[in-house]
Scaffold this motif. Structure first.
Motif, PDB file in Angstrom:
ATOM      1  N   ILE A   1       0.737  -1.266  -0.077  1.00 56.48           N
ATOM      2  CA  ILE A   1      -0.108   0.097   0.042  1.00 56.48           C
ATOM      3  C   ILE A   1       0.947   0.903   0.024  1.00 56.48           C
ATOM      4  O   ILE A   1       0.632   2.294  -0.641  1.00 56.48           O
ATOM      5  N   CYS A   2       1.900   1.213   0.786  1.00 54.12           N
ATOM      6  CA  CYS A   2       2.787   2.438   0.675  1.00 54.12           C
ATOM      7  C   CYS A   2       3.514   2.503  -0.664  1.00 54.12           C
ATOM      8  O   CYS A   2       3.502   3.737  -0.958  1.00 54.12           O
ATOM      9  N   GLY A   3       3.896   1.482  -1.283  1.00 48.69           N
ATOM     10  CA  GLY A   3       4.578   1.474  -2.507  1.00 48.69           C
ATOM     11  C   GLY A   3       3.358   2.310  -3.465  1.00 48.69           C
ATOM     12  O   GLY A   3       4.006   2.819  -4.277  1.00 48.69           O
TER      13      GLY A   3
ATOM     14  N   ARG B   1       3.835   5.574  -5.839  1.00 51.00           N
ATOM     15  CA  ARG B   1       3.684   5.256  -7.465  1.00 51.00           C
ATOM     16  C   ARG B   1       2.655   6.118  -8.129  1.00 51.00           C
ATOM     17  O   ARG B   1       2.861   6.602  -8.804  1.00 51.00           O
ATOM     18  N   ARG B   2       1.310   6.169  -7.385  1.00 48.98           N
ATOM     19  CA  ARG B   2       0.275   6.750  -8.046  1.00 48.98           C
ATOM     20  C   ARG B   2       0.248   8.364  -7.907  1.00 48.98           C
ATOM     21  O   ARG B   2       0.125   8.999  -8.789  1.00 48.98           O
ATOM     22  N   THR B   3       0.898   8.695  -6.747  1.00 51.01           N
ATOM     23  CA  THR B   3       1.330  10.003  -6.647  1.00 51.01           C
ATOM     24  C   THR B   3       2.298  10.660  -7.693  1.00 51.01           C
ATOM     25  O   THR B   3       2.043  11.691  -8.454  1.00 51.01           O
TER      26      THR B   3
ATOM     27  N   ALA C   1       0.629  10.942 -11.121  1.00 47.36           N
ATOM     28  CA  ALA C   1      -0.374  11.946 -11.368  1.00 47.36           C
ATOM     29  C   ALA C   1       0.426  13.386 -11.216  1.00 47.36           C
ATOM     30  O   ALA C   1       0.201  14.191 -12.177  1.00 47.36           O
ATOM     31  N   LEU C   2       1.509  13.356 -10.675  1.00 43.51           N
ATOM     32  CA  LEU C   2       2.348  14.584 -10.668  1.00 43.51           C
ATOM     33  C   LEU C   2       2.819  14.705 -12.136  1.00 43.51           C
ATOM     34  O   LEU C   2       2.915  15.658 -12.787  1.00 43.51           O
ATOM     35  N   SER C   3       3.501  13.628 -12.613  1.00 40.18           N
ATOM     36  CA  SER C   3       4.010  13.589 -14.044  1.00 40.18           C
ATOM     37  C   SER C   3       2.921  13.824 -15.010  1.00 40.18           C
ATOM     38  O   SER C   3       3.226  14.483 -15.953  1.00 40.18           O
ATOM     39  N   GLY C   4       1.771  13.532 -14.719  1.00 44.23           N
ATOM     40  CA  GLY C   4       0.662  13.799 -15.782  1.00 44.23           C
ATOM     41  C   GLY C   4       0.328  15.284 -15.791  1.00 44.23           C
ATOM     42  O   GLY C   4       0.121  16.037 -16.835  1.00 44.23           O
TER      43      GLY C   4
ATOM     44  N   ILE D   1      -7.461   1.664 -11.888  1.00 44.57           N
ATOM     45  CA  ILE D   1      -7.311   1.523 -10.498  1.00 44.57           C
ATOM     46  C   ILE D   1      -7.465   0.036 -10.188  1.00 44.57           C
ATOM     47  O   ILE D   1      -8.523  -0.594 -10.447  1.00 44.57           O
ATOM     48  N   THR D   2      -6.567  -0.737  -9.654  1.00 47.13           N
ATOM     49  CA  THR D   2      -6.686  -1.989  -9.226  1.00 47.13           C
ATOM     50  C   THR D   2      -6.871  -2.214  -7.740  1.00 47.13           C
ATOM     51  O   THR D   2      -6.917  -1.322  -7.000  1.00 47.13           O
TER      52      THR D   2
END
Length: 120
Positions: A69-71, A75-77, A80-83, A111-112
């Protein structure tokens, strides 16, 4: 004329702030650093409690559950920032179609089950 009205200086400021909170790739600061520190502390606790099977097992199950969950948070943040950064750069150059594509590519990331908190 574009329907977008992006205040690029504000976006860059927010992205920089959030990236600072997220941390660096070496996990020496921010959220990524805190996760590494947590992992180190929990491993130390597991070592200290190695003579107690119930406590050691509980610590192991905690890490098995929360490490992914921490990973995923990092990764998701980061995605989102890259996009957002990519869409903003295209917007600045006047390429609104590419800006929309960059934004959509990151918004449409599926979202998985691994992305959801355990209580959902």
């Amino acid at each position: 004329m574009s329907e977008w009205s992006i205040q690029t200086d504000t976006v860059r400021s927010v992205l920089t702030t959030v990236l600072g909170h997220l941390g660096d790739g070496e996990a020496t600061e921010g959220l990524s650093g805190n996760i590494l520190d947590m992992d180190t502390a929990i491993q130390g606790a597991a070592t200290e409690c190695s003579d107690s099977m119930p406590v050691s097992s509980a610590i192991g199950m905690f890490m098995e559950h929360f490490s992914p969950i921490c990973g995923q948070m990092v990764r998701r943040t980061s995605s989102a920032l890259s996009g957002c950064a990519e869409a903003t750069e295209h917007y600045v150059t006047g390429d609104y179609e590419m800006a929309a594509e960059a934004q959509a590519a990151h918004l449409d990331t599926p979202i998985t089950e691994d992305d959801l908190p355990p209580n959902i």
